[in-house]
Structure formats: structure tokens, C-alpha cells
Design a protein around this motif. Structure first.
Motif, PDB file in Angstrom:
ATOM      1  N   GLY A  38      49.653  -6.250  -8.009  1.00 59.26           N
ATOM      2  CA  GLY A  38      49.504  -5.439  -9.211  1.00 59.26           C
ATOM      3  C   GLY A  38      49.250  -6.237 -10.465  1.00 59.26           C
ATOM      4  O   GLY A  38      49.859  -5.981 -11.516  1.00 59.26           O
ATOM      5  N   LEU A  39      48.349  -7.211 -10.404  1.00 62.22           N
ATOM      6  CA  LEU A  39      48.060  -8.053 -11.564  1.00 62.22           C
ATOM      7  C   LEU A  39      47.620  -7.219 -12.765  1.00 62.22           C
ATOM      8  O   LEU A  39      46.876  -6.257 -12.627  1.00 62.22           O
ATOM      9  CB  LEU A  39      46.959  -9.063 -11.221  1.00 62.22           C
ATOM     10  CG  LEU A  39      47.291 -10.166 -10.218  1.00 62.22           C
ATOM     11  CD1 LEU A  39      46.052 -10.989  -9.927  1.00 62.22           C
ATOM     12  CD2 LEU A  39      48.403 -11.051 -10.742  1.00 62.22           C
ATOM     13  N   ALA A  40      48.104  -7.593 -13.927  1.00 61.25           N
ATOM     14  CA  ALA A  40      47.706  -6.933 -15.170  1.00 61.25           C
ATOM     15  C   ALA A  40      47.629  -7.971 -16.275  1.00 61.25           C
ATOM     16  O   ALA A  40      48.430  -8.907 -16.319  1.00 61.25           O
ATOM     17  CB  ALA A  40      48.697  -5.832 -15.542  1.00 61.25           C
ATOM     18  N   SER A  41      46.659  -7.815 -17.165  1.00 62.00           N
ATOM     19  CA  SER A  41      46.427  -8.790 -18.229  1.00 62.00           C
ATOM     20  C   SER A  41      46.613  -8.123 -19.591  1.00 62.00           C
ATOM     21  O   SER A  41      46.078  -7.042 -19.847  1.00 62.00           O
ATOM     22  CB  SER A  41      45.009  -9.353 -18.114  1.00 62.00           C
ATOM     23  OG  SER A  41      44.731 -10.257 -19.154  1.00 62.00           O
ATOM     24  N   ASN A  42      47.401  -8.765 -20.466  1.00 58.78           N
ATOM     25  CA  ASN A  42      47.622  -8.267 -21.822  1.00 58.78           C
ATOM     26  C   ASN A  42      47.388  -9.391 -22.832  1.00 58.78           C
ATOM     27  O   ASN A  42      47.504 -10.574 -22.497  1.00 58.78           O
ATOM     28  CB  ASN A  42      49.057  -7.743 -22.001  1.00 58.78           C
ATOM     29  CG  ASN A  42      49.318  -6.512 -21.158  1.00 58.78           C
ATOM     30  OD1 ASN A  42      48.442  -5.673 -20.983  1.00 58.78           O
ATOM     31  ND2 ASN A  42      50.535  -6.399 -20.617  1.00 58.78           N
ATOM     32  N   VAL A  43      47.087  -9.004 -24.060  1.00 62.81           N
ATOM     33  CA  VAL A  43      46.950  -9.966 -25.156  1.00 62.81           C
ATOM     34  C   VAL A  43      47.937  -9.583 -26.249  1.00 62.81           C
ATOM     35  O   VAL A  43      47.967  -8.433 -26.699  1.00 62.81           O
ATOM     36  CB  VAL A  43      45.517  -9.999 -25.723  1.00 62.81           C
ATOM     37  CG1 VAL A  43      45.449 -10.952 -26.907  1.00 62.81           C
ATOM     38  CG2 VAL A  43      44.523 -10.410 -24.655  1.00 62.81           C
ATOM     39  N   VAL A  44      48.776 -10.538 -26.636  1.00 64.74           N
ATOM     40  CA  VAL A  44      49.776 -10.326 -27.672  1.00 64.74           C
ATOM     41  C   VAL A  44      49.411 -11.177 -28.888  1.00 64.74           C
ATOM     42  O   VAL A  44      49.198 -12.386 -28.758  1.00 64.74           O
ATOM     43  CB  VAL A  44      51.188 -10.711 -27.165  1.00 64.74           C
ATOM     44  CG1 VAL A  44      52.221 -10.560 -28.276  1.00 64.74           C
ATOM     45  CG2 VAL A  44      51.575  -9.868 -25.962  1.00 64.74           C
ATOM     46  N   SER A  45      49.331 -10.546 -30.054  1.00 69.49           N
ATOM     47  CA  SER A  45      48.997 -11.261 -31.296  1.00 69.49           C
ATOM     48  C   SER A  45      50.246 -11.402 -32.152  1.00 69.49           C
ATOM     49  O   SER A  45      50.977 -10.430 -32.368  1.00 69.49           O
ATOM     50  CB  SER A  45      47.906 -10.518 -32.069  1.00 69.49           C
ATOM     51  OG  SER A  45      46.715 -10.451 -31.307  1.00 69.49           O
ATOM     52  N   VAL A  46      50.496 -12.623 -32.623  1.00 70.67           N
ATOM     53  CA  VAL A  46      51.694 -12.925 -33.418  1.00 70.67           C
ATOM     54  C   VAL A  46      51.279 -13.795 -34.605  1.00 70.67           C
ATOM     55  O   VAL A  46      50.371 -14.626 -34.487  1.00 70.67           O
ATOM     56  CB  VAL A  46      52.742 -13.687 -32.566  1.00 70.67           C
ATOM     57  CG1 VAL A  46      54.030 -13.874 -33.347  1.00 70.67           C
ATOM     58  CG2 VAL A  46      53.009 -12.962 -31.261  1.00 70.67           C
ATOM     59  N   ASP A  47      51.932 -13.611 -35.770  1.00 74.74           N
ATOM     60  CA  ASP A  47      51.662 -14.527 -36.893  1.00 74.74           C
ATOM     61  C   ASP A  47      52.941 -14.755 -37.699  1.00 74.74           C
ATOM     62  O   ASP A  47      53.902 -13.981 -37.599  1.00 74.74           O
ATOM     63  CB  ASP A  47      50.524 -14.038 -37.786  1.00 74.74           C
ATOM     64  CG  ASP A  47      50.852 -12.746 -38.513  1.00 74.74           C
ATOM     65  OD1 ASP A  47      51.946 -12.187 -38.286  1.00 74.74           O
ATOM     66  OD2 ASP A  47      50.019 -12.287 -39.305  1.00 74.74           O
ATOM     67  N   ILE A  48      52.954 -15.855 -38.451  1.00 78.39           N
ATOM     68  CA  ILE A  48      54.096 -16.203 -39.298  1.00 78.39           C
ATOM     69  C   ILE A  48      53.589 -16.631 -40.670  1.00 78.39           C
ATOM     70  O   ILE A  48      52.417 -16.979 -40.837  1.00 78.39           O
ATOM     71  CB  ILE A  48      54.955 -17.340 -38.680  1.00 78.39           C
ATOM     72  CG1 ILE A  48      54.097 -18.604 -38.486  1.00 78.39           C
ATOM     73  CG2 ILE A  48      55.598 -16.908 -37.388  1.00 78.39           C
ATOM     74  CD1 ILE A  48      54.897 -19.823 -38.037  1.00 78.39           C
ATOM     75  N   GLU A  49      54.490 -16.625 -41.664  1.00 75.27           N
ATOM     76  CA  GLU A  49      54.147 -17.012 -43.035  1.00 75.27           C
ATOM     77  C   GLU A  49      54.132 -18.535 -43.156  1.00 75.27           C
ATOM     78  O   GLU A  49      55.055 -19.213 -42.702  1.00 75.27           O
ATOM     79  CB  GLU A  49      55.170 -16.423 -44.012  1.00 75.27           C
ATOM     80  CG  GLU A  49      54.853 -16.671 -45.468  1.00 75.27           C
ATOM     81  CD  GLU A  49      53.671 -15.848 -45.946  1.00 75.27           C
ATOM     82  OE1 GLU A  49      52.883 -16.377 -46.752  1.00 75.27           O
ATOM     83  OE2 GLU A  49      53.537 -14.680 -45.510  1.00 75.27           O
ATOM     84  N   ILE A  50      53.084 -19.074 -43.765  1.00 73.05           N
ATOM     85  CA  ILE A  50      52.967 -20.518 -43.992  1.00 73.05           C
ATOM     86  C   ILE A  50      53.060 -20.833 -45.484  1.00 73.05           C
ATOM     87  O   ILE A  50      53.600 -21.870 -45.889  1.00 73.05           O
ATOM     88  CB  ILE A  50      51.648 -21.060 -43.405  1.00 73.05           C
ATOM     89  CG1 ILE A  50      51.642 -20.897 -41.878  1.00 73.05           C
ATOM     90  CG2 ILE A  50      51.458 -22.538 -43.778  1.00 73.05           C
ATOM     91  CD1 ILE A  50      52.709 -21.705 -41.158  1.00 73.05           C
ATOM     92  N   GLY A  51      52.514 -19.962 -46.330  1.00 73.94           N
ATOM     93  CA  GLY A  51      52.624 -20.156 -47.775  1.00 73.94           C
ATOM     94  C   GLY A  51      51.588 -21.086 -48.362  1.00 73.94           C
ATOM     95  O   GLY A  51      51.813 -21.681 -49.426  1.00 73.94           O
ATOM     96  N   GLY A  52      50.476 -21.254 -47.697  1.00 77.77           N
ATOM     97  CA  GLY A  52      49.383 -22.056 -48.233  1.00 77.77           C
ATOM     98  C   GLY A  52      49.496 -23.542 -48.013  1.00 77.77           C
ATOM     99  O   GLY A  52      48.599 -24.302 -48.391  1.00 77.77           O
ATOM    100  N   ARG A  53      50.589 -24.017 -47.405  1.00 72.00           N
ATOM    101  CA  ARG A  53      50.732 -25.467 -47.213  1.00 72.00           C
ATOM    102  C   ARG A  53      50.037 -25.930 -45.931  1.00 72.00           C
ATOM    103  O   ARG A  53      49.496 -25.138 -45.160  1.00 72.00           O
ATOM    104  CB  ARG A  53      52.216 -25.834 -47.155  1.00 72.00           C
ATOM    105  CG  ARG A  53      52.986 -25.151 -46.059  1.00 72.00           C
ATOM    106  CD  ARG A  53      54.470 -25.567 -46.065  1.00 72.00           C
ATOM    107  NE  ARG A  53      55.244 -24.790 -45.126  1.00 72.00           N
ATOM    108  CZ  ARG A  53      55.254 -24.992 -43.812  1.00 72.00           C
ATOM    109  NH1 ARG A  53      54.502 -25.953 -43.285  1.00 72.00           N
ATOM    110  NH2 ARG A  53      56.002 -24.242 -43.020  1.00 72.00           N
ATOM    111  N   ARG A  54      50.049 -27.241 -45.735  1.00 71.37           N
ATOM    112  CA  ARG A  54      49.434 -27.836 -44.558  1.00 71.37           C
ATOM    113  C   ARG A  54      50.245 -27.464 -43.303  1.00 71.37           C
ATOM    114  O   ARG A  54      51.481 -27.498 -43.306  1.00 71.37           O
ATOM    115  CB  ARG A  54      49.369 -29.350 -44.703  1.00 71.37           C
ATOM    116  CG  ARG A  54      48.668 -30.056 -43.532  1.00 71.37           C
ATOM    117  CD  ARG A  54      48.912 -31.559 -43.612  1.00 71.37           C
ATOM    118  NE  ARG A  54      48.402 -32.097 -44.872  1.00 71.37           N
ATOM    119  CZ  ARG A  54      47.156 -32.524 -45.052  1.00 71.37           C
ATOM    120  NH1 ARG A  54      46.299 -32.476 -44.057  1.00 71.37           N
ATOM    121  NH2 ARG A  54      46.778 -33.004 -46.221  1.00 71.37           N
ATOM    122  N   ILE A  55      49.561 -27.128 -42.243  1.00 69.39           N
ATOM    123  CA  ILE A  55      50.212 -26.741 -40.990  1.00 69.39           C
ATOM    124  C   ILE A  55      50.585 -27.987 -40.197  1.00 69.39           C
ATOM    125  O   ILE A  55      49.740 -28.864 -39.945  1.00 69.39           O
ATOM    126  CB  ILE A  55      49.287 -25.845 -40.150  1.00 69.39           C
ATOM    127  CG1 ILE A  55      48.988 -24.542 -40.912  1.00 69.39           C
ATOM    128  CG2 ILE A  55      49.910 -25.518 -38.792  1.00 69.39           C
ATOM    129  CD1 ILE A  55      47.898 -23.705 -40.295  1.00 69.39           C
TER     130      ILE A  55
END
Length: 440
Positions: A92-109
Motif C-alpha cells: 500500500g505505498l503512498a507518497s506525500n509532500v509536507v511543506s514546513v518553514d521557520i522564521e530567519i529574520g533576514g540573517r545569513r542561514i
């Protein structure tokens, strides 16, 4: 032998894979050299047993067949295999895509930001009681802009990531891993068959721009759609090349073994005017000497048990029409049709039928090509075929060893590969059991 030993000493690491299909169980041992090159050290395969439509139906028979296939690969490679990567085609294979984001505040990652993002993404996976096979970052986003491969060193207000999650039913996966463990092997990881086949048959550009992969197995056909570097959609169809064999056996009243030989030797997806004049012997070379009929004549056969090839082609194409119809529906449901349609790559053992790509291209109205694994150093010519794409893809996947977010930051949910590796204490026990079995 000396040259083989020298080659092995130059290898940085080795890994093995087993593709547990309903028609064939195959194994491969691959090595990675110090400069990153890959070479096939050995391979082996045998008829499947105890497997039906991707599920284990007889534990003892499946374990014996897996052990036999691995031993053939071991003999070819000249080394002993202790752990393997395996593919999962059913469950029963199933594929999903989960999108996540966090606040950075404009600084270098920084690295810590990426790790924090992936740890945060762990809480977003909702398996709903199912087994998570993969949870991998496909690409990152900066302030909503997609397609960022490596965000480190860049500036952004918000950092996001798209996670590809592959789910499967737990019990069938446990049965599959237990069959391998009963063959005195550890499981390095369980990989969804479409992902493995995609690693072997699809280029990075194809997976980015959009492509459909149709893997035709004996009992299951997996239809997968890739785009943006991810597997976006997946549908498993309970139909495969064995259904063509069964249709031939039923139409002519012959054994499955005879039907399989007819399909492989004289079958085709494309008819020709000469088919009506060509007679095909139902018996194999070893069935009956001197052209005599062995056992009952096939339905519609002459006194030498020969059938008209056109009748065989008719049975094959009727069954293929059902298969391609189901594939077309699956592609339409996943949005890979009409103006959004594109390249279809056909792989799996069923794709080796003569004229298969042309037939499917005409039926789907989309460009179709055969997908073969790359011709790796040491790979037998016979394995440079669609039927061995998943096996080669497993080894390529193992070599790449993609990041799984569940293993980042000591996450609460250990990656599945991690859970099976925790049984490392079983390794000496397994070797002892194997030695006792082989010598007493």
C-alpha cells in the motif's frame, strides 16, 4: 583471484541489495572505490517463491529463495554479504509532500538553522498508524521561492523545505524484513521500489522537470509521477506481466510455463501482416523431441502443437489494452495528462516485451521510452535491462544514502534504517546460525 582481491582492497565500501519480486528474486553486490566510482562485484537471481503482488505469502519459501539469490551473488562477488537493502513494491505505498518553514529574520542561514528546520519538520509527519519508509528533504525555499538546493550562506526572512514522505502498511513491510532476517541477513534499509527504479532510470533533470515512471512487474504495476525533484504521486495497480501469461495459458489451454515461454520468445505488443502465416511451436526445445506433440494439443493448434502467431499476438494485445487503460487512468488522476502530460519511462520486467514502448505510446498519446539501469563497471550485459532497474537502483540509492529527517538532531522518530541497524548484535548470532546450518 589476485586481481579481484586487489580490486576489493581499493574499495572504500561495499553494499548489497535484494529485489524481492513475484517473478524473480535478484541480488547484487556493489563496491565504491576511493575516488567515488561504482562497480558491480557480483550478482545472482532465481525464480521467486512465497511472494505474490509484492506481499509475503509463504515465509519459509520466501526466506529460502532470498538466501539462494544472495548466495549466488556472494559466489559471483567472492565475498560474504551480511546486510542488504531491499525494495518494497506492494504494502500500500503512498507518497506525500509536507511543506514546513521557520522564521530567519533576514540573517545569513547557518547549518544550525537547517537542522532546526528539519527537526521542526519531524513533528509535521503524520503517518496515521502507517510505516514511514522515507522522509527526505527534496528542496528548500527562501521567502517562498522554490528550487533552492543548498540554502546555507544565503539570507532570507523565512526558510522552508519540502519533505517527501513515503508511507507503507506496517505488517507487509515487517513480513518482508522478517523474510530477509530469516535468511540470516540484516536489513540496511527498505526503499520504495519506484524510488529505487527512478534512481536507475531517470536523470536529475527529468525528475526536476516532470516525468512519469511506469514499472511493470509480474503482479504489480507501479505508476509514479516525479516533478520538482520529488515523487509527487504514486498508484499501485494490481496487474502485471503475469496476467498476460495467464491470459495466454487460458486462451490456448496450456501450462503457465509454456505460456511464459511463448510470451517471451514469440510474443509482441505490435502485430505484423506476417503473423498470420507464422506457426509457433507450443512445446519448448526440451518438451518433445523430433517435433512430436508432448501431452494434449493446445486449443487451435495443428497436429504438431503449433499455433498461429497472430492468435498469440491478439491475446497479448487484448491484455495490454487493459493494462495501458489502467495506467492512463492513474496518470490522469495524478494530473499527468492533457497539456500537463510529458515523458513516460517504462521499466520493469514487463517492459521487456517486444514493442511494449511503441504500444504504450500509441495508447497514451505521450512519448514513451524504455528505462534501463546505467551500464556500470562489472555489470553483466543481461542486467542492463528494464527488469533489473530496481535492483541496480537499490545499489545506487545505497551509494547516495539520502538524508532522512528522522535521523537529524537525534529526532524522536528514528529512521526505519536506523531501527533495523539497531539489531547489529544479531550479526554474530546470524553468522553462527548460518555456519551451523551449512556444516551440520
Amino acid at each position: 583471484m589476485a586481481s579481484r582481491a586487489t580490486a576489493q582492497r581499493r574499495l572504500a565500501r561495499t553494499f548489497a541489495a535484494v529485489n524481492i519480486g513475484s517473478f524473480r528474486i535478484s541480488a547484487m553486490v556493489m563496491g565504491e572505490t576511493e575516488n567515488g566510482g561504482l562497480q558491480v562485484m557480483g550478482s545472482g537471481h532465481r525464480a521467486s517463491a512465497g511472494i505474490k503482488r509484492g506481499y509475503v505469502t509463504d515465509m519459509a519459501a520466501a526466506s529460502h529463495a532470498i538466501r539462494d539469490a544472495v548466495e549466488r551473488a556472494e559466489k559471483s562477488a567472492g565475498i560474504q554479504v551480511r546486510s542488504v537493502w531491499i525494495a518494497c513494491a506492494g504494502a500500500g505505498l503512498a507518497s506525500n509532500v509536507v511543506s514546513v518553514d521557520i522564521e530567519i529574520g533576514g540573517r545569513r542561514i547557518e547549518d544550525e538553522d537547517v537542522e532546526q528546520l528539519l527537526v521542526h519538520a519531524q513533528d509535521m509527519i503524520q503517518p496515521d498508524g502507517r510505516t514511514v519508509l522515507h522522509a527526505q528533504p527534496a528542496h528548500y525555499t527562501l521567502d517562498g521561492a522554490h528550487g533552492i538546493a543548498n540554502p546555507r550562506g544565503l539570507h532570507a526572512e523565512r526558510l522552508g523545505v519540502d519533505i517527501h514522505v513515503m508511507l507503507a502498511d506496517g505488517a507487509p513491510v515487517r513480513n518482508l524484513t522478517e523474510a530477509v532476517q530469516n535468511a540470516h541477513l540484516m536489513v540496511e534499509g527498505v526503499v520504495a521500489a519506484p524510488l529505487a527504479a527512478g534512481h536507475a532510470c531517470l536523470s536529475l533533470e527529468e525528475r526536476e522537470l516532470g516525468v512519469a515512471l511506469v514499472e511493470i512487474g509480474a503482479d504489480v504495476t507501479n505508476v509514479a509521477v516525479f516533478a520538482g525533484g520529488m515523487l509527487l504521486g504514486l498508484k499501485a495497480l494490481p496487474i502485471g506481466s503475469a496476467d498476460i501469461t495467464d491470459a495466454i495459458a487460458s486462451a490456448f489451454g496450456i501450462r503457465r510455463s509454456q505460456a511464459e515461454r511463448l510470451k517471451c520468445v514469440a510474443g509482441s505488443a505490435i502485430a505484423s501482416p506476417a503473423d498470420h502465416r507464422e506457426l509457433i511451436p507450443v512445446n519448448g526445445p526440451n518438451d518433445a523431441p523430433d517435433g512430436a506433440a508432448a501431452g494434449p494439443l493446445a486449443r487451435g493448434a495443428d497436429d504438431k502443437n503449433r499455433i498461429v502467431r497472430a492468435e498469440l499476438i491478439s491475446v497479448v494485445t487484448q491484455q495490454l489494452a487493459v493494462l495501458t487503460g489502467d495506467v492512463g487512468k492513474a496518470l490522469k488522476e495524478m494530473g499527468f495528462a492533457g497539456s500537463r502530460a510529458g515523458q513516460v519511462v517504462l521499466t520493469g520486467g514487463g517492459a521487456e516485451l517486444a514493442g511494449m514502448a511503441d504500444f504504450m505510446q500509441g495508447a497514451l498519446g505521450q512519448p514513451v521510452r524504455l528505462g534501463r539501469p546505467p551500464q556500470l563497471v562489472g555489470m553483466p550485459e543481461a542486467h542492463h535491462a528494464p527488469g533489473f532497474a530496481t535492483l541496480a537502483g537499490l545499489c545506487l540509492y545505497a551509494a547516495e544514502d539520502p538524508v532522512d529527517i528522522r535521523a537529524v538532531g537525534g529526532g524522536r522518530a528514528a529512521a526505519y534504517r536506523g531501527t533495523v541497524r539497531q539489531n547489529g548484535w544479531l550479526d554474530p548470532v546470524m553468522r553462527l546460525m548460518r555456519a551451523l546450518k551449512e556444516n551440520f
